[in-house]
Design a protein around this motif. Structure first.
Motif, PDB file in Angstrom:
ATOM      1  N   THR A   1     -12.412   2.631   5.175  1.00 45.85           N
ATOM      2  CA  THR A   1     -12.292   1.213   4.838  1.00 45.85           C
ATOM      3  C   THR A   1     -11.804   1.038   3.407  1.00 45.85           C
ATOM      4  O   THR A   1     -10.903   0.235   3.136  1.00 45.85           O
ATOM      5  N   SER A   2     -12.363   1.803   2.481  1.00 46.53           N
ATOM      6  CA  SER A   2     -11.985   1.682   1.070  1.00 46.53           C
ATOM      7  C   SER A   2     -10.528   2.070   0.842  1.00 46.53           C
ATOM      8  O   SER A   2      -9.802   1.399   0.100  1.00 46.53           O
TER       9      SER A   2
ATOM     10  N   GLY B   1      -4.289  -4.133  -0.670  1.00 47.76           N
ATOM     11  CA  GLY B   1      -4.480  -5.012  -1.819  1.00 47.76           C
ATOM     12  C   GLY B   1      -3.579  -4.641  -2.980  1.00 47.76           C
ATOM     13  O   GLY B   1      -3.020  -5.519  -3.652  1.00 47.76           O
TER      14      GLY B   1
ATOM     15  N   THR C   1      -5.080  -3.603   9.698  1.00 44.73           N
ATOM     16  CA  THR C   1      -4.465  -4.452   8.671  1.00 44.73           C
ATOM     17  C   THR C   1      -3.373  -3.693   7.927  1.00 44.73           C
ATOM     18  O   THR C   1      -2.301  -4.233   7.620  1.00 44.73           O
ATOM     19  N   TYR C   2      -3.633  -2.437   7.637  1.00 45.12           N
ATOM     20  CA  TYR C   2      -2.634  -1.607   6.955  1.00 45.12           C
ATOM     21  C   TYR C   2      -1.399  -1.408   7.830  1.00 45.12           C
ATOM     22  O   TYR C   2      -0.263  -1.498   7.337  1.00 45.12           O
TER      23      TYR C   2
ATOM     24  N   ASP D   1     -15.386  -2.250  10.633  1.00 43.16           N
ATOM     25  CA  ASP D   1     -14.749  -2.450   9.323  1.00 43.16           C
ATOM     26  C   ASP D   1     -13.604  -1.455   9.122  1.00 43.16           C
ATOM     27  O   ASP D   1     -12.510  -1.821   8.667  1.00 43.16           O
TER      28      ASP D   1
ATOM     29  N   ALA E   1      -9.573  -2.247   8.920  1.00 42.00           N
ATOM     30  CA  ALA E   1      -8.829  -1.883   7.715  1.00 42.00           C
ATOM     31  C   ALA E   1      -7.561  -1.115   8.081  1.00 42.00           C
ATOM     32  O   ALA E   1      -6.496  -1.337   7.495  1.00 42.00           O
TER      33      ALA E   1
ATOM     34  N   THR F   1      -8.110  -0.627   2.568  1.00 39.07           N
ATOM     35  CA  THR F   1      -8.238  -1.925   1.897  1.00 39.07           C
ATOM     36  C   THR F   1      -7.585  -1.882   0.524  1.00 39.07           C
ATOM     37  O   THR F   1      -6.886  -2.819   0.117  1.00 39.07           O
ATOM     38  N   TYR F   2      -7.790  -0.778  -0.189  1.00 42.85           N
ATOM     39  CA  TYR F   2      -7.187  -0.626  -1.517  1.00 42.85           C
ATOM     40  C   TYR F   2      -5.665  -0.629  -1.423  1.00 42.85           C
ATOM     41  O   TYR F   2      -4.990  -1.310  -2.213  1.00 42.85           O
TER      42      TYR F   2
END
Length: 241
Positions: free
Chosen positions: A225-226, A233, A26-27, A19, A23, A229-230
């Motif tokens: 991950t947080s 988003g 993706t960033y 995870d 993340a 992901t934040y």
């Protein structure tokens, strides 16, 4: 990489580590798709990209250290070092090496995340405290109301894992920081009294230590991950994509 020491195949990422890795990836993809920016922003983006890649490698190295600490710990079954065979003593010393390596790396990763957040949100925490930690950055985010949803999530994680992190922090401080004279004297007196009473060297509580380390590792993966992901988003929300 280190699984070959035990004759095992390379790790296949899964769970929390997967995870966190996804993340970060993706960033990084998100950064590469950004429109051209002014020179100052391009420099900042370059720094954030390097920091992100470094975090991915650091998580990989942390997982390997924890794995080795656990595997070498499996070869230890005695309560006192003096009762060990030479082979068991070697396993114990290797366990201690990788265990210490892991908790030092863990706090280093958290501080890297703190540096990343400080750079991302331009908090300038270094003006308040020159050598700041991840937890210092969390306080700065809270005080300034920056990234409130993310800060709340990270604060809740900090509270959830506080006992394990505090025990590991104490060990980290004993391992890498100078002790003041009074603390060192107290420690020496305690050790001498214990050795006089038992005349044997206690083995570390491997099971409890590894449980704390595993919990802290889980928190670190969740934090990574947080954070990433934040950010993705939030940026997509601002751009309407």
């Amino acid at each position: 990489m280190l699984r070959h020491l035990f004759g095992e195949p390379r790790r296949v990422d899964d769970g929390l580590l997967l995870d966190a890795s996804r993340a970060i990836e993706t960033y990084l993809e998100h950064l590469s798709k950004r429109s051209p920016q002014e020179p100052r922003e391009n420099v900042k983006t370059g720094r954030l990209r390097l920091l992100s890649k470094g975090l991915g490698r650091a998580l990989d190295e942390l997982e390997q250290s924890i794995f080795c600490a656990a595997r070498y710990g499996e070869g230890v079954g005695k309560r006192f070092v003096e009762e060990m065979t030479e082979e068991e003593r070697d396993s114990y010393h290797r366990h201690i090496y990788f265990y210490k390596n892991a908790f030092i790396r863990l706090f280093a990763i958290l501080d890297k995340i703190g540096y990343f957040l400080n750079e991302l949100f331009e908090l300038e925490t270094e003006k308040v405290k020159e050598r700041f930690s991840y937890f210092t950055v969390l306080r700065t985010m809270h005080q300034r109301g920056v990234g409130a949803p993310l800060e709340q999530t990270l604060f809740e994680m900090k509270q959830q894992y506080k006992p394990q992190m505090q025990r590991l922090r104490n060990q980290r401080n004993m391992e890498i920081h100078w002790l003041n004279a009074d603390l060192l004297d107290d420690l020496m007196r305690t050790m001498e009294a214990r050795q006089t009473r038992e005349k044997r060297t206690h083995v570390e509580n491997i099971e409890d230590n590894m449980a704390d380390l595993q919990a802290a590792y889980e928190m670190t993966c969740k934090v990574v991950t947080s954070v990433f992901t934040y950010i993705v988003g939030h940026d997509r929300g601002k751009s309407g994509r």
